[in-house]
Design an enzyme around this catalytic site. Structure first.
Site, PDB file in Angstrom:
ATOM      1  N   CYS A  19      38.105  44.560  48.348  1.00  0.00           N
ATOM      2  CA  CYS A  19      37.158  44.728  48.994  1.00  0.00           C
ATOM      3  C   CYS A  19      37.616  44.632  50.357  1.00  0.00           C
ATOM      4  O   CYS A  19      36.704  44.885  51.461  1.00  0.00           O
ATOM      5  CB  CYS A  19      36.122  43.600  48.625  1.00  0.00           C
ATOM      6  SG  CYS A  19      36.649  42.075  49.128  1.00  0.00           S
ATOM      7  N   ASP A  46      38.403  41.854  52.250  1.00  0.00           N
ATOM      8  CA  ASP A  46      38.224  40.471  52.646  1.00  0.00           C
ATOM      9  C   ASP A  46      39.480  39.669  53.035  1.00  0.00           C
ATOM     10  O   ASP A  46      40.287  39.965  52.049  1.00  0.00           O
ATOM     11  CB  ASP A  46      37.321  39.544  51.763  1.00  0.00           C
ATOM     12  CG  ASP A  46      35.932  40.116  51.796  1.00  0.00           C
ATOM     13  OD1 ASP A  46      35.543  40.970  52.639  1.00  0.00           O
ATOM     14  OD2 ASP A  46      35.092  39.719  50.846  1.00  0.00           O
ATOM     15  N   CYS A  88      34.176  36.038  46.816  1.00  0.00           N
ATOM     16  CA  CYS A  88      34.290  35.488  48.095  1.00  0.00           C
ATOM     17  C   CYS A  88      34.564  33.918  47.890  1.00  0.00           C
ATOM     18  O   CYS A  88      35.193  33.283  48.452  1.00  0.00           O
ATOM     19  CB  CYS A  88      32.936  35.611  48.899  1.00  0.00           C
ATOM     20  SG  CYS A  88      32.799  37.396  49.405  1.00  0.00           S
TER      21      CYS A  88
END
Length: 149
Positions: A33, A35, A103
């Protein structure tokens, strides 16, 4: 989709920034992703986390989990901070959508990486601390194949 707590920590993140002379710094990412999360810890001579800051490049959930993770470790001993897991972070935020679980894994791993850096700098061993991962993507896949009970 997102809880009120997630939205609050995204819109009003706590502890954003970096510490000038951190005791430990942990940086992790997720290649899938994009991140990237960095957590800075200030740990006193008794092993208590006096301050925690973060810098995160990512989605709203990544910012919210970073913010919550720093809140959860402040005031804790190094051993207590080690018990802050992705589940702890998700529960404190009243949950995350399944597609955003990574996350919370970033937050857990960033804390562990910062503790690892602290231990390395001070020549100490933290019971139960494993070497950090740099990409949580591999850990996320394992988690979904073998979820905790």
């Amino acid at each position: 989709m997102y809880s009120e707590k997630v939205m609050d920590h995204f819109n009003n993140p706590r502890n954003v920034g970096e510490l000038e002379n951190p005791s430990g710094v942990g940086t992790v990412g997720n290649a899938k992703c994009g991140d990237i999360m960095r957590i800075y810890l200030d740990i006193d001579n008794l092993g208590v986390i006096q301050d925690a800051k973060f810098k995160t490049f990512g989605c709203g959930a990544a910012v919210a989990t970073s913010s919550m993770a720093t809140e959860l470790v402040k005031g804790k001993t190094v051993q207590e901070a080690l018990t802050v897991t992705n589940k702890t972070v998700m529960e404190a935020l009243d949950g995350l959508p399944p597609v955003k679980v990574h996350c919370s894994l970033l937050a857990e791993e960033a804390i562990h990486a910062a503790l690892w850096d602290y231990a390395k700098k001070h020549g100490i061993e933290i019971t139960g601390l494993k070497p950090p991962v740099s990409d949580v993507d591999e850990r996320e896949e394992l988690l979904f194949r073998h979820p905790p009970k």
